[in-house]
Design a protein around this motif. Sequence first.
Motif, PDB file in Angstrom:
ATOM      1  N   ASN A 190       0.815  -1.214   0.000  1.00 29.83           N
ATOM      2  CA  ASN A 190       0.000   0.000   0.000  1.00 29.83           C
ATOM      3  C   ASN A 190       0.851   1.267   0.000  1.00 29.83           C
ATOM      4  N   SER A 191       1.904   1.234   0.837  1.00 27.30           N
ATOM      5  CA  SER A 191       2.731   2.456   0.928  1.00 27.30           C
ATOM      6  C   SER A 191       3.483   2.703  -0.375  1.00 27.30           C
ATOM      7  N   GLU A 192       3.892   1.587  -1.013  1.00 24.83           N
ATOM      8  CA  GLU A 192       4.590   1.748  -2.297  1.00 24.83           C
ATOM      9  C   GLU A 192       3.617   2.303  -3.351  1.00 24.83           C
ATOM     10  N   LEU A 193       2.436   1.744  -3.333  1.00 17.94           N
ATOM     11  CA  LEU A 193       1.427   2.210  -4.283  1.00 17.94           C
ATOM     12  C   LEU A 193       1.154   3.703  -4.079  1.00 17.94           C
ATOM     13  N   ASN A 194       1.083   4.100  -2.834  1.00 17.96           N
ATOM     14  CA  ASN A 194       0.847   5.500  -2.483  1.00 17.96           C
ATOM     15  C   ASN A 194       1.977   6.410  -2.940  1.00 17.96           C
ATOM     16  N   ARG A 195       3.201   5.887  -2.794  1.00 14.10           N
ATOM     17  CA  ARG A 195       4.366   6.710  -3.148  1.00 14.10           C
ATOM     18  C   ARG A 195       4.433   6.932  -4.668  1.00 14.10           C
ATOM     19  N   VAL A 196       4.118   5.824  -5.376  1.00 15.33           N
ATOM     20  CA  VAL A 196       4.246   5.925  -6.836  1.00 15.33           C
ATOM     21  C   VAL A 196       2.986   6.525  -7.466  1.00 15.33           C
ATOM     22  N   PHE A 197       1.814   6.143  -6.910  1.00 14.82           N
ATOM     23  CA  PHE A 197       0.552   6.650  -7.485  1.00 14.82           C
ATOM     24  C   PHE A 197      -0.290   7.259  -6.359  1.00 14.82           C
ATOM     25  N   PRO A 198       0.049   8.443  -5.894  1.00 14.67           N
ATOM     26  CA  PRO A 198      -0.655   9.014  -4.728  1.00 14.67           C
ATOM     27  C   PRO A 198      -2.106   9.409  -5.022  1.00 14.67           C
ATOM     28  N   PHE A 199      -2.523   9.321  -6.293  1.00 16.67           N
ATOM     29  CA  PHE A 199      -3.913   9.679  -6.616  1.00 16.67           C
ATOM     30  C   PHE A 199      -4.716   8.456  -7.096  1.00 16.67           C
ATOM     31  N   HIS A 200      -4.230   7.240  -6.863  1.00 12.14           N
ATOM     32  CA  HIS A 200      -4.897   6.061  -7.449  1.00 12.14           C
ATOM     33  C   HIS A 200      -6.244   5.786  -6.776  1.00 12.14           C
ATOM     34  N   ILE A 218     -15.541   1.439  -4.447  1.00 15.25           N
ATOM     35  CA  ILE A 218     -14.160   1.882  -4.233  1.00 15.25           C
ATOM     36  C   ILE A 218     -13.664   1.257  -2.945  1.00 15.25           C
ATOM     37  N   VAL A 219     -12.502   0.619  -3.041  1.00 19.52           N
ATOM     38  CA  VAL A 219     -11.985  -0.050  -1.836  1.00 19.52           C
ATOM     39  C   VAL A 219     -10.739   0.677  -1.298  1.00 19.52           C
ATOM     40  N   GLY A 220     -10.283   1.647  -1.994  1.00 15.17           N
ATOM     41  CA  GLY A 220      -9.135   2.402  -1.467  1.00 15.17           C
ATOM     42  C   GLY A 220      -8.734   3.526  -2.414  1.00 15.17           C
ATOM     43  N   VAL A 221      -8.145   4.583  -1.848  1.00 14.96           N
ATOM     44  CA  VAL A 221      -7.636   5.677  -2.705  1.00 14.96           C
ATOM     45  C   VAL A 221      -6.248   6.073  -2.216  1.00 14.96           C
ATOM     46  N   GLY A 222      -5.489   6.710  -3.084  1.00 22.90           N
ATOM     47  CA  GLY A 222      -4.155   7.188  -2.729  1.00 22.90           C
ATOM     48  C   GLY A 222      -4.239   8.321  -1.715  1.00 22.90           C
ATOM     49  N   ALA A 223      -3.130   8.535  -1.017  1.00 18.28           N
ATOM     50  CA  ALA A 223      -3.113   9.512   0.073  1.00 18.28           C
ATOM     51  C   ALA A 223      -3.420  10.920  -0.425  1.00 18.28           C
ATOM     52  N   LEU A 268     -12.023  18.640  -8.781  1.00 16.94           N
ATOM     53  CA  LEU A 268     -10.964  17.688  -9.127  1.00 16.94           C
ATOM     54  C   LEU A 268     -11.317  16.862 -10.366  1.00 16.94           C
ATOM     55  N   SER A 269     -10.349  16.748 -11.255  1.00 20.27           N
ATOM     56  CA  SER A 269     -10.449  15.810 -12.375  1.00 20.27           C
ATOM     57  C   SER A 269      -9.237  14.919 -12.331  1.00 20.27           C
ATOM     58  N   LEU A 270      -9.466  13.632 -12.600  1.00 19.14           N
ATOM     59  CA  LEU A 270      -8.346  12.679 -12.595  1.00 19.14           C
ATOM     60  C   LEU A 270      -8.198  12.110 -14.000  1.00 19.14           C
ATOM     61  N   ARG A 271      -6.958  11.950 -14.389  1.00 15.89           N
ATOM     62  CA  ARG A 271      -6.682  11.481 -15.743  1.00 15.89           C
ATOM     63  C   ARG A 271      -5.760  10.284 -15.627  1.00 15.89           C
ATOM     64  N   GLY A 272      -6.134   9.147 -16.224  1.00 20.00           N
ATOM     65  CA  GLY A 272      -5.273   7.976 -16.114  1.00 20.00           C
ATOM     66  C   GLY A 272      -5.824   6.785 -16.860  1.00 20.00           C
ATOM     67  N   ILE A 320      -7.392  -1.103 -10.569  1.00 26.13           N
ATOM     68  CA  ILE A 320      -6.835   0.171 -10.057  1.00 26.13           C
ATOM     69  C   ILE A 320      -6.826   1.210 -11.194  1.00 26.13           C
ATOM     70  N   PHE A 321      -7.371   2.384 -10.841  1.00 28.12           N
ATOM     71  CA  PHE A 321      -7.281   3.511 -11.787  1.00 28.12           C
ATOM     72  C   PHE A 321      -6.015   4.290 -11.428  1.00 28.12           C
ATOM     73  N   ILE A 322      -4.990   4.130 -12.269  1.00 31.43           N
ATOM     74  CA  ILE A 322      -3.719   4.815 -12.014  1.00 31.43           C
ATOM     75  C   ILE A 322      -3.784   6.179 -12.694  1.00 31.43           C
ATOM     76  N   CYS A 323      -3.689   7.235 -11.887  1.00 31.10           N
ATOM     77  CA  CYS A 323      -3.978   8.568 -12.459  1.00 31.10           C
ATOM     78  C   CYS A 323      -3.246   9.676 -11.712  1.00 31.10           C
ATOM     79  N   SER A 324      -3.434  10.846 -12.249  1.00 29.01           N
ATOM     80  CA  SER A 324      -2.964  12.060 -11.556  1.00 29.01           C
ATOM     81  C   SER A 324      -3.955  13.169 -11.837  1.00 29.01           C
ATOM     82  N   VAL A 325      -3.708  14.288 -11.239  1.00 27.57           N
ATOM     83  CA  VAL A 325      -4.649  15.407 -11.366  1.00 27.57           C
ATOM     84  C   VAL A 325      -4.586  15.955 -12.799  1.00 27.57           C
ATOM     85  N   GLU A 326      -5.735  16.186 -13.375  1.00 30.05           N
ATOM     86  CA  GLU A 326      -5.722  16.872 -14.670  1.00 30.05           C
ATOM     87  C   GLU A 326      -5.730  18.379 -14.410  1.00 30.05           C
TER      88      GLU A 326
END
Lengths: 191, 596
Positions: free
Chosen positions: B10-20, B31-36, B86-90, B101-107
């Motif tokens: 989880n922490s690795e996922l958060n570090r690499v994809f903090p908006f997942h 939804i079962v979880g979101v990035g920090a 907020l818009s997420l793009r991924g 998992i939706f791997i994304c970042s802020v648009e």
Amino acid sequence: MYGLVNKAVEDLVISSAGLETWQRVKAHAALENLQLLDTTNYEDEITYSLVHSASAILDMPVDVLLHAFGRHWVLYTGEAGWAKLFSAGGDDFVSFLENLDEMHARVNMAMPDGRMPGFSLTENNTGFMLDYHSSRQGFAPMVLGVLEGLAEQFEEDWTFEHVDTREQHGLDTFQLIRETPVVVGNLRNAS
Amino acid sequence: MHLEQAVFSNSELNRVFPFHIAICKKSSNVIVGVGASLQKVIGDSWHNNSLDQIFELARPRNTELDLDAMTASDKTFVFHHRFSPLSLRGLFVALLDNQFIFICSVEVMTQNTLKELGLGISNFAKNDPTPDIIILHQFRDLQLLDQQKQIEELRKLVVARDTFDQYANTDAMTGIGNRRHFWAQGSTMLNEVSEGQKTTILLLDLDGFKAINDTYGHDVGDEVLKVVATRCQQTVSDHGIVSRLGGDEFVALFRLDNLNAVGALVSSLMDAISAPMVCMNRHLVVRPSIGVSSLDNMQNMDEAIHYADLAMYEGRKKSKGTISWFTPEMQANEDHRKSLLSDIAQGIQNRDVIPYFQPIVDIRKQCVYGYEALARWEHPIHGLMFPGEFIELAAEAGCLHELDYWILESALDQLAVWDQQGSKFSIHVNFCGTSIRHGLDTKIMKLLSERRIKASRLMLELTETTLLEFEAPEKKILDDLAAQGVIIQLDDFGTGYSSLTHLHNFPVNGVKLDRSFLLNYPNNKRCLALIKSVLGMTQHLDMTVVTEGIETLEQLQWIESIGCRYGQGYYFGKPAPAQECLVALESWVPTHEKAA
């Protein structure tokens, strides 16, 4: 240095001593016709020349001037074109310093000719130690001013001490100590 | 080697994809979880909610929320948070157990996106370039500002240049072009090909402008110049350019189809300027002298102006207030004049300028009383030249006084020779004003003394105009000469101011009546009456009178009848070289004998 820095010097002199003084500073530096642009990269000598001329015209030692310039730099960049980026730098004084290198790295993408300074922050038992790396010499007083300006910007009480100097230790290091807030209620209770 | 499977904590996922966003398909896409970092923006609202309850699929449009299909697609998906900007793009990746998992970042929609969402640089993965977009945007804004500043500076420079240009090319007084403007524009016009058109340059000078300034003041003079400038502009501007060269001198350059049109334009310009004008309540009329040059082969501005100037100069010599057209002969004359100008000093030095002598006769005694020394230039190329052809040149070349001294010296030499031959004459020598300078009296007395000639035998002839220019120092020189016995005579009397003051103020011993009085003898009764009057007056003042221009026996007899004692003219003899004078004298027949 990019014109942004020189323009901050200009802004400092004009806001504190007036436009006529700035004209005298430019004349003293033999740069009468200098029209500064934020996004143009200028020779470092121009910045040095402007700072030394301002020091001479304002009758202020260079160290004192650079210290004032550091404080002004925070205010200037916080208000000038980089305000949005500045606000994204961190939510508090420490996080801002922690992000500073990364912010500079990202800014370097837009300003590829810029030679950005480096900062490394480590926590110790009295607060934090900040190492300042730069390819330029003599700007440590400015860093001290920047730190004071940032603390003021985040409305936090910090004291700073220039513990190691580049001349003596090869690196400028600052000790950052957070002042313990005095709560009025506690004072009442104590009395 | 290919990576078949990766396991993230989880922490690795958060570090690499903090908006997942982690989604479970089995539980209706809950939804079962979101990035920090995403959690920081949307808080806990996602708990127990499906993806489409919290987010709206914005792009691609009209796409069904089918996680398997979306995972299999290479497309990028954009989700809008339903409760914030907020818009997420991924893109989607599938995990085990129907989890996606939706791997994304802020648009980044605007420069304020991060600020509005309360995000900072630290909320993004180190390798996420999303904040860089903000930086680049801000840098671009600064560049635009810089560009605007540069444009503004450039605009100021252009305005300054134009203003300078305007000042540099405009005559401040009249507002029309100045010399600089004319040279620049005119040169361009001259260099342009003008098929079948006549390029004409015109130089215009106001006659009597100085008198306007002197009489009415410079303010009025300036107004006159403004009016003239406006009239020039109005007349010429449709066909060319007009400028003020300076003072009261204007110049125009224009193109017209033929010489008739040119002539018409020049005439209308003359009429326009000569029309009455009112300047500062003064009713005035000014007339210009105009020199025109309309040639096909004008090469440059200097040449063009020179031609027009020459035409104006030649025209003015004849009459002021006229239009004078340049002709190639004018240039030939000018070349001749310049050639003589460069020769004259050398001519005097080489003694090519020599005195000729014309007799002055004592009519009563019927004998030659003296000679007038008259300069002649025996030019090695052009032959014998008369004073009218070279005196002005000598003055222009600054050697007129040398000429006068040389003629005086030569004449006195000749007088000494005649003395030795037993003939005693007086000698008349012409002097210009500039020759009357300090030390002249000593110099003359020395010349006389060296030749043993009495001062009273030398008559210096000065014109009335010369006396007009004399001040106290010149008068003293004349007084000193007269005191030592030299005779001063007023030459060409009657043609100038004929001022009695001159006769009274200067040590004048006699006058020479100008030849013009006898020109129409005996028809011009008025002139004859004048001669009688002058004669009577000078006799009362005890002055001698020489009548010039006696060419016939009748003239001589009349002059003698009214009591004039001395005469000069072709009747007695033309100016001749010294060696011919005595020969002529031997063959001279006295008047009475001729009459008989």
